[in-house]
Motif scaffolding. Sequence first.
Motif, PDB file in Angstrom:
ATOM      1  N   VAL A   1       5.930  18.658  41.048  1.00 43.16           N
ATOM      2  CA  VAL A   1       4.950  17.579  41.000  1.00 43.16           C
ATOM      3  C   VAL A   1       5.594  16.355  41.633  1.00 43.16           C
ATOM      4  O   VAL A   1       6.552  15.785  41.078  1.00 43.16           O
ATOM      5  N   ALA A   2       5.109  15.946  42.812  1.00 43.97           N
ATOM      6  CA  ALA A   2       5.674  14.805  43.525  1.00 43.97           C
ATOM      7  C   ALA A   2       4.850  13.557  43.242  1.00 43.97           C
ATOM      8  O   ALA A   2       3.611  13.602  43.253  1.00 43.97           O
ATOM      9  N   ALA A   3       5.539  12.447  42.974  1.00 43.22           N
ATOM     10  CA  ALA A   3       4.875  11.173  42.689  1.00 43.22           C
ATOM     11  C   ALA A   3       5.260  10.145  43.744  1.00 43.22           C
ATOM     12  O   ALA A   3       6.416  10.081  44.181  1.00 43.22           O
ATOM     13  N   SER A   4       4.286   9.328  44.155  1.00 47.31           N
ATOM     14  CA  SER A   4       4.536   8.254  45.112  1.00 47.31           C
ATOM     15  C   SER A   4       3.598   7.101  44.810  1.00 47.31           C
ATOM     16  O   SER A   4       2.925   7.102  43.779  1.00 47.31           O
ATOM     17  N   GLY A   5       3.533   6.119  45.697  1.00 44.37           N
ATOM     18  CA  GLY A   5       2.773   4.899  45.399  1.00 44.37           C
ATOM     19  C   GLY A   5       3.460   4.142  44.278  1.00 44.37           C
ATOM     20  O   GLY A   5       4.673   3.912  44.338  1.00 44.37           O
ATOM     21  N   ASP A   6       2.704   3.750  43.246  1.00 42.37           N
ATOM     22  CA  ASP A   6       3.333   3.119  42.082  1.00 42.37           C
ATOM     23  C   ASP A   6       4.227   4.105  41.332  1.00 42.37           C
ATOM     24  O   ASP A   6       5.167   3.700  40.655  1.00 42.37           O
ATOM     25  N   GLY A   7       3.924   5.380  41.421  1.00 41.43           N
ATOM     26  CA  GLY A   7       4.807   6.415  40.891  1.00 41.43           C
ATOM     27  C   GLY A   7       4.969   6.414  39.381  1.00 41.43           C
ATOM     28  O   GLY A   7       6.062   6.683  38.875  1.00 41.43           O
ATOM     29  N   ARG A   8       3.891   6.167  38.652  1.00 46.80           N
ATOM     30  CA  ARG A   8       3.966   6.207  37.187  1.00 46.80           C
ATOM     31  C   ARG A   8       3.528   7.585  36.694  1.00 46.80           C
ATOM     32  O   ARG A   8       2.467   8.073  37.073  1.00 46.80           O
ATOM     33  N   ILE A   9       4.339   8.206  35.835  1.00 48.30           N
ATOM     34  CA  ILE A   9       3.944   9.444  35.158  1.00 48.30           C
ATOM     35  C   ILE A   9       4.208   9.271  33.669  1.00 48.30           C
ATOM     36  O   ILE A   9       5.346   9.024  33.253  1.00 48.30           O
ATOM     37  N   ASN A  10       3.141   9.390  32.877  1.00 45.40           N
ATOM     38  CA  ASN A  10       3.265   9.343  31.420  1.00 45.40           C
ATOM     39  C   ASN A  10       3.454  10.735  30.829  1.00 45.40           C
ATOM     40  O   ASN A  10       4.183  10.901  29.844  1.00 45.40           O
ATOM     41  N   ALA A  11       2.773  11.734  31.404  1.00 40.26           N
ATOM     42  CA  ALA A  11       2.845  13.084  30.851  1.00 40.26           C
ATOM     43  C   ALA A  11       2.429  14.100  31.889  1.00 40.26           C
ATOM     44  O   ALA A  11       1.625  13.808  32.795  1.00 40.26           O
ATOM     45  N   VAL A  12       2.989  15.314  31.751  1.00 45.19           N
ATOM     46  CA  VAL A  12       2.551  16.471  32.512  1.00 45.19           C
ATOM     47  C   VAL A  12       2.322  17.599  31.515  1.00 45.19           C
ATOM     48  O   VAL A  12       3.199  17.896  30.689  1.00 45.19           O
ATOM     49  N   GLU A  13       1.126  18.218  31.574  1.00 44.23           N
ATOM     50  CA  GLU A  13       0.757  19.303  30.665  1.00 44.23           C
ATOM     51  C   GLU A  13       0.430  20.542  31.501  1.00 44.23           C
ATOM     52  O   GLU A  13      -0.385  20.474  32.434  1.00 44.23           O
ATOM     53  N   ILE A  14       1.066  21.656  31.164  1.00 36.35           N
ATOM     54  CA  ILE A  14       0.925  22.879  31.947  1.00 36.35           C
ATOM     55  C   ILE A  14       0.457  23.992  31.022  1.00 36.35           C
ATOM     56  O   ILE A  14       1.090  24.267  29.991  1.00 36.35           O
ATOM     57  N   VAL A  15      -0.658  24.642  31.376  1.00 38.11           N
ATOM     58  CA  VAL A  15      -1.211  25.720  30.563  1.00 38.11           C
ATOM     59  C   VAL A  15      -1.487  26.914  31.475  1.00 38.11           C
ATOM     60  O   VAL A  15      -2.205  26.784  32.483  1.00 38.11           O
ATOM     61  N   SER A  16      -0.919  28.060  31.134  1.00 39.19           N
ATOM     62  CA  SER A  16      -1.153  29.272  31.911  1.00 39.19           C
ATOM     63  C   SER A  16      -2.615  29.699  31.792  1.00 39.19           C
ATOM     64  O   SER A  16      -3.244  29.569  30.732  1.00 39.19           O
ATOM     65  N   ALA A  17      -3.140  30.227  32.884  1.00 35.99           N
ATOM     66  CA  ALA A  17      -4.523  30.713  32.870  1.00 35.99           C
ATOM     67  C   ALA A  17      -4.694  31.865  31.904  1.00 35.99           C
ATOM     68  O   ALA A  17      -5.808  32.150  31.446  1.00 35.99           O
TER      69      ALA A  17
END
Length: 834
Positions: A603-619
């Motif tokens: 997961v690449a972030a740019s611009g202001d580049g703020r990440i509070n959380a990443v949630e990953i759920v398998s199908a």
Amino acid sequence: MVTETDAEVIVDNGVIQLTVNKSNGRMTSLVYGGVNMVGRGNYDMNTVREGAGLPLPPADNGLTIRREQDFVDIAFRHSPSGDMPCWLIRHHIVRTGEAGVHLAYSYDHPAAFHGFRIDQHRYVFYTAGDTFTHASVPDDVIGTPWREAAAQMPTADELSRAPMVMDATYDLEGTGSSYPRRHYTKYDWAVYMKDHSLHGLYGNGYGMWAALPNLEAFTGGPVRQDLILHQTSDGPVLLVEPHATHYGAPPVRVEAGQAWQKTYGPYFVYVNQGDDPRAMRRDAARQARFDAHAAFYDRLGVEGWAPTAQRSRVRGKAQIPGVPNLAGAVAVLSDNRVEMQRTVLGYSYWSDIDEGGQFAIDNVRPGTYRLTIYGDGVWGEYVIDDVQVGAGQDIQLGRMLWTPESHGRSVFQVGSPNRTSVEYRNGRDFRQYGLYKTFHEDFPEGATYIVGESTEAAWNYIQYQRAYLVEAPEGTVVPENTEGIRLFDFGSAGSPVAQGYERVAQNTLYGIGGFGLDRVVASRDRGQDGDLQRDFTVGSQYTFSVELPNGDYQVTVISGDAIAANKTRISFNGGELVDLTAGTGEYAVHTADVTVDAGRLDVAASGDGRINAVEIVSADAAVPVLQSLSIDGAELVPGFSAFRSDFAADFHFDQESVTVHAVGRGGAHVAIDGVPVPATGLAVPLDGRHSVIEIQVTGDDGSAPTTYRIHATRQELPWRILFDLDGAPTPGAQATLSVGLAAWSMGSALPVPPEESNLTVTINGEAFVWTFQPDDARGATYRSGCGGRTYRNEFTFDASLLKPQGNEISLQINAGAEHLWNEAAYDSVRLEIR
């Protein structure tokens, strides 16, 4: 003695040693008595271009040193820029034998440059070390004295451990702090400028004081109030803040084609030593008189300074028929043809009026002014424009007959027109954060004032749109022992991690753990909006990676900031860029279907580049959770996250139901009180002030349901005034309801949304709407204001609307609005019939 290096200028007058950075003109230390008082002295401002940009001259920044026999002036010149299209010169001046530094700065905007606005500019002294432990600030003359008992500030460490409940406002409970109040906030330490001339910090035998010999350049005149000092998690700061848009003050606006020059200061920051804080303050107070440095300032000749010989005295005598004593009234000279409290481009001067109505305003620059006279208990103001003040004159304006505003026979009056709310319940304690928490104890049925029966204690000093915080309990619905779920909470290394999530701090690097960042970035912890959203990592370009089995996943990214707008861009596995845009206090949520075929998700972030959380759920994961949740007519707080259990929302006082939209992930069943939620949503009744709506999500495997909750609260009831007349109004008579506010503003110190707000006044069922522009809704009203014409209105109507008995006037904040949160600090309300 002046010493120059490639990087610094050091001035030593035998008492203090000042160091200034040559590249930017900032103070980097101030040594006195062998102790460094200042970590840095920073001139800062908030400016923005208005209108189209125009050509500007090439950059010509630079520092100059003026050496005279008994002083040194270090001046840094800033060139015009897009957001600040004017020349700015900042001065640090050290005089032989003085224990302190004189500060001055000036703006020069040629007519050829484009327009801009300034919301705030100030000088900030970030103190060094742990020298200063106490604040020295006079109490407001209108409130309960409290500042001497609270002079010892909470420590920087205590603030760093205390949750932030509002901008720069901390809950000290549980920190062990000896501060006598539960909440510490810089806003409680603001002052009215009318009689202010000195504030300071002291501790360990040292004092540092902001001595203000004149306030002519401070915006807003004598009724303005603003910030002066406070503790932070990094140590105390001392402020000299001539302009800010707190408390309803307007911004400085300069238009294209408008030539403008203004000089702020000089002001004097003084340091001393002693064991008696009161004696140290008395010593510093001698530096705050106009004549203490006037002769030196005349000789110094900072650009834009008006020499003493060119200044004038303006005298006059005010009279109100039938009022023999005008003590407490004030005479003000301000920008011509502008309300005195909205003076920002020019200069202001004021003086008390004595019992006989005499006043004398000294040291006035040549110019054309408006004269305003106001007084406690007097409706309206006396105003004359085009007052010409020449150089070196003694101007006698003569006798001025002041007739207070009147619209006929008075039916009733609530409060007194004194520009404050001090006479109402809690009014004398207006500088105390958190009084909204006791409102429902004092007024369980709302505020109702019955004319002829009620006292002023029946009227709170503030009318709240919400007397509560819009917040939900912390909680998650992370299933136990469920394969295919990875949840990551991004932020600082020391902030709380949401239950069931894994921490990704700014220095969690990808490696042995199987997840992390490709480089060390920055982080921020705002201390509000819940464990998941309170903090975040931030950087202009970085990547988060996590090892996953190959397969299909739903990946959700949450991005936002409690105190700033956000424009972040993300991509998954090098794919298309996605914009996550959110306003201040909002959180963008983006969910995408992503295929992992190389054993890793990037997961690449740019611009202001703020990440509070990443949630990953398998199908393939069987997870009975919501895929989406929303409600009509209001926002969830915090924003929806599939694995958060509790959300809050607030509604207008008369809303009877809310439509809930909820969709289960992977076809999971969603119901409220056993009723399935259809695709069009389900209407759920709201019961009383507080309602808890439970949403249950179940899968096909017969496992226990997952429960979500929406904590719904209805806003405050309109306030009411009930009254009778002593007979039916005369046919053809007119009635006038005058409403004066001490302030109308946002209920917090967050940025003001670009929307109109309103106070709707309903008289026996007929509504009159009073609209406020965004610039008039600034600051937190719990600290009161001191409003002028902007916060006064007269509603004139046919008196036949009134009845001999059973009349009702109601006042409601933001009728018909959805996104605003305002408070009204009442001054006075009066009904007259003519």
